[in-house]
Design a protein around this motif. Structure first.
Motif, mmCIF file in Angstrom:
data_model
loop_
_atom_site.group_PDB
_atom_site.id
_atom_site.type_symbol
_atom_site.label_atom_id
_atom_site.label_comp_id
_atom_site.label_asym_id
_atom_site.label_seq_id
_atom_site.Cartn_x
_atom_site.Cartn_y
_atom_site.Cartn_z
ATOM 1 N N ARG A 37 -8.524 20.570 -11.731
ATOM 2 C CA ARG A 37 -8.486 19.182 -11.293
ATOM 3 C C ARG A 37 -8.707 19.058 -9.787
ATOM 4 O O ARG A 37 -9.352 18.124 -9.327
ATOM 5 C CB ARG A 37 -7.133 18.559 -11.658
ATOM 6 C CG ARG A 37 -6.963 17.135 -11.178
ATOM 7 C CD ARG A 37 -5.558 16.607 -11.461
ATOM 8 N NE ARG A 37 -5.383 15.278 -10.898
ATOM 9 C CZ ARG A 37 -5.024 15.040 -9.646
ATOM 10 N NH1 ARG A 37 -4.811 16.064 -8.832
ATOM 11 N NH2 ARG A 37 -4.885 13.814 -9.201
ATOM 12 N N LEU A 43 -18.582 21.779 -8.802
ATOM 13 C CA LEU A 43 -18.823 20.588 -7.987
ATOM 14 C C LEU A 43 -19.737 20.871 -6.801
ATOM 15 O O LEU A 43 -20.664 20.094 -6.516
ATOM 16 C CB LEU A 43 -17.493 20.024 -7.489
ATOM 17 C CG LEU A 43 -17.595 18.722 -6.689
ATOM 18 C CD1 LEU A 43 -18.200 17.609 -7.551
ATOM 19 C CD2 LEU A 43 -16.224 18.284 -6.173
ATOM 20 N N GLN A 46 -23.289 21.110 -7.951
ATOM 21 C CA GLN A 46 -23.833 19.795 -8.282
ATOM 22 C C GLN A 46 -24.211 19.012 -7.026
ATOM 23 O O GLN A 46 -25.269 18.376 -6.970
ATOM 24 C CB GLN A 46 -22.808 19.015 -9.106
ATOM 25 C CG GLN A 46 -22.527 19.605 -10.476
ATOM 26 C CD GLN A 46 -21.357 18.942 -11.172
ATOM 27 O OE1 GLN A 46 -20.823 17.942 -10.702
ATOM 28 N NE2 GLN A 46 -20.946 19.502 -12.307
ATOM 29 N N ARG A 63 -18.678 7.932 -5.860
ATOM 30 C CA ARG A 63 -18.264 8.624 -7.091
ATOM 31 C C ARG A 63 -17.735 10.016 -6.778
ATOM 32 O O ARG A 63 -16.762 10.476 -7.389
ATOM 33 C CB ARG A 63 -19.432 8.702 -8.073
ATOM 34 C CG ARG A 63 -19.766 7.376 -8.738
ATOM 35 C CD ARG A 63 -20.617 7.574 -9.978
ATOM 36 N NE ARG A 63 -21.952 8.036 -9.622
ATOM 37 C CZ ARG A 63 -22.980 7.211 -9.371
ATOM 38 N NH1 ARG A 63 -22.811 5.896 -9.412
ATOM 39 N NH2 ARG A 63 -24.158 7.693 -9.072
ATOM 40 N N LEU A 64 -18.369 10.695 -5.838
ATOM 41 C CA LEU A 64 -17.925 12.029 -5.441
ATOM 42 C C LEU A 64 -16.532 11.969 -4.836
ATOM 43 O O LEU A 64 -15.670 12.796 -5.140
ATOM 44 C CB LEU A 64 -18.919 12.610 -4.424
ATOM 45 C CG LEU A 64 -18.595 13.998 -3.853
ATOM 46 C CD1 LEU A 64 -18.603 15.044 -4.956
ATOM 47 C CD2 LEU A 64 -19.602 14.366 -2.761
ATOM 48 N N LYS A 65 -16.288 10.959 -3.993
ATOM 49 C CA LYS A 65 -14.991 10.801 -3.343
ATOM 50 C C LYS A 65 -13.877 10.572 -4.361
ATOM 51 O O LYS A 65 -12.757 11.059 -4.196
ATOM 52 C CB LYS A 65 -15.058 9.640 -2.356
ATOM 53 C CG LYS A 65 -13.783 9.406 -1.572
ATOM 54 C CD LYS A 65 -13.958 8.264 -0.578
ATOM 55 C CE LYS A 65 -12.678 8.016 0.200
ATOM 56 N NZ LYS A 65 -12.831 6.910 1.181
ATOM 57 N N SER A 67 -13.882 11.595 -7.486
ATOM 58 C CA SER A 67 -13.883 12.570 -8.577
ATOM 59 C C SER A 67 -12.736 13.571 -8.489
ATOM 60 O O SER A 67 -12.156 13.949 -9.506
ATOM 61 C CB SER A 67 -15.216 13.327 -8.596
ATOM 62 O OG SER A 67 -15.376 14.113 -7.407
ATOM 63 N N SER A 68 -12.394 14.014 -7.277
ATOM 64 C CA SER A 68 -11.387 15.061 -7.107
ATOM 65 C C SER A 68 -11.057 15.195 -5.625
ATOM 66 O O SER A 68 -11.792 14.679 -4.772
ATOM 67 C CB SER A 68 -11.917 16.406 -7.636
ATOM 68 O OG SER A 68 -13.025 16.833 -6.859
ATOM 69 N N GLY A 71 -13.988 16.763 -3.970
ATOM 70 C CA GLY A 71 -15.046 15.771 -3.812
ATOM 71 C C GLY A 71 -14.775 14.820 -2.659
ATOM 72 O O GLY A 71 -15.696 14.422 -1.922
ATOM 73 N N ARG A 72 -13.506 14.481 -2.463
ATOM 74 C CA ARG A 72 -13.125 13.597 -1.360
ATOM 75 C C ARG A 72 -13.418 14.243 -0.013
ATOM 76 O O ARG A 72 -13.921 13.594 0.908
ATOM 77 C CB ARG A 72 -11.639 13.265 -1.494
ATOM 78 C CG ARG A 72 -11.105 12.281 -0.477
ATOM 79 C CD ARG A 72 -9.637 12.014 -0.770
ATOM 80 N NE ARG A 72 -8.996 11.255 0.287
ATOM 81 C CZ ARG A 72 -7.687 11.017 0.342
ATOM 82 N NH1 ARG A 72 -6.909 11.470 -0.624
ATOM 83 N NH2 ARG A 72 -7.175 10.328 1.345
#
Length: 205
Positions: A37, A43, A46, A63-65, A67-68, A71-72
């Motif tokens: 998570r 990631l 991607q 969306r990336l921010k 996501s996890s 990602g943030r």
């Protein structure tokens, strides 16, 4: 079990509340701090592919921010790519500190339980001993077994307090260590990706 709680006196109830709270926090943190998570395995790959295909637009960054945590952090660096490498690095570190704060949620409460539980247990024992000596002053010490039994009952709260505090302290330290490792790894992954995006490092994904 209920008889033990009852024999420990009223101080057992706050200790039981601490125990339930500690177990709830430990279970929640185990579920929340799963590596899959926090740091999704693919990631970075991607994001690198999206960059090569020129698809890292504002909508994709949002969306990336969301996501996890990884990602943030990556989104913070990529979103400031127009301002130079130093600004990107500072953005990653700033967001990394925010992510660490979020990942440490409830850990202060767990640490507080680890510190307070032995004190509550000791306080319960002190109250129990006061009651025992009060009874001795009134009725005397004709039967030593009464005194021994009373002391054993008074010590129940100390044993309970330590039983709550020891695992709470162990898991508190464990989760803090895990959060530190996650944040260091996430910042390193974000910096590595940014260096590859700027051609300062070979793409080795």
């Amino acid at each position: 079990m209920f008889e033990i709680i009852k024999s420990g006196g009223w101080m057992m109830w706050p200790l039981m509340i601490c125990s339930i709270g500690a177990m709830a926090i430990i279970a929640e943190r185990f579920w929340t701090l799963r590596k899959s998570r926090i740091i999704p395995e693919d990631l970075v790959v991607q994001v690198w592919r999206l960059h090569k295909d020129n698809k890292l637009d504002d909508a994709m960054l949002r969306r990336l921010k969301a996501s996890s945590p990884l990602g943030r952090i990556i989104a913070a660096g990529v979103g400031n790519s127009a301002h130079g490498r130093e600004i990107m690095k500072e953005s990653i570190e700033d967001v990394g500190r925010q992510v660490m704060h979020d990942l440490e949620r409830f850990l202060d409460a767990l640490g507080l339980i680890a510190e307070v539980s032995p004190l509550l247990g000791l306080l319960g024992t002190v109250f129990g001993m006061i009651e025992i000596f009060s009874q001795l002053m009134q009725h005397g010490a004709g039967d030593p077994t009464v005194l021994a039994g009373g002391i054993s009952v008074a010590l129940i709260t100390t044993a309970t307090g330590l039983s709550v505090a020891i695992p709470s302290l162990i898991f508190h330290r464990y989760f803090l260590r895990r959060v530190d490792e996650y944040v260091i790894n996430m910042e390193a992954e974000a910096l590595r990706l940014i260096e590859m995006m700027h051609g300062e490092r070979e793409a080795s994904l």
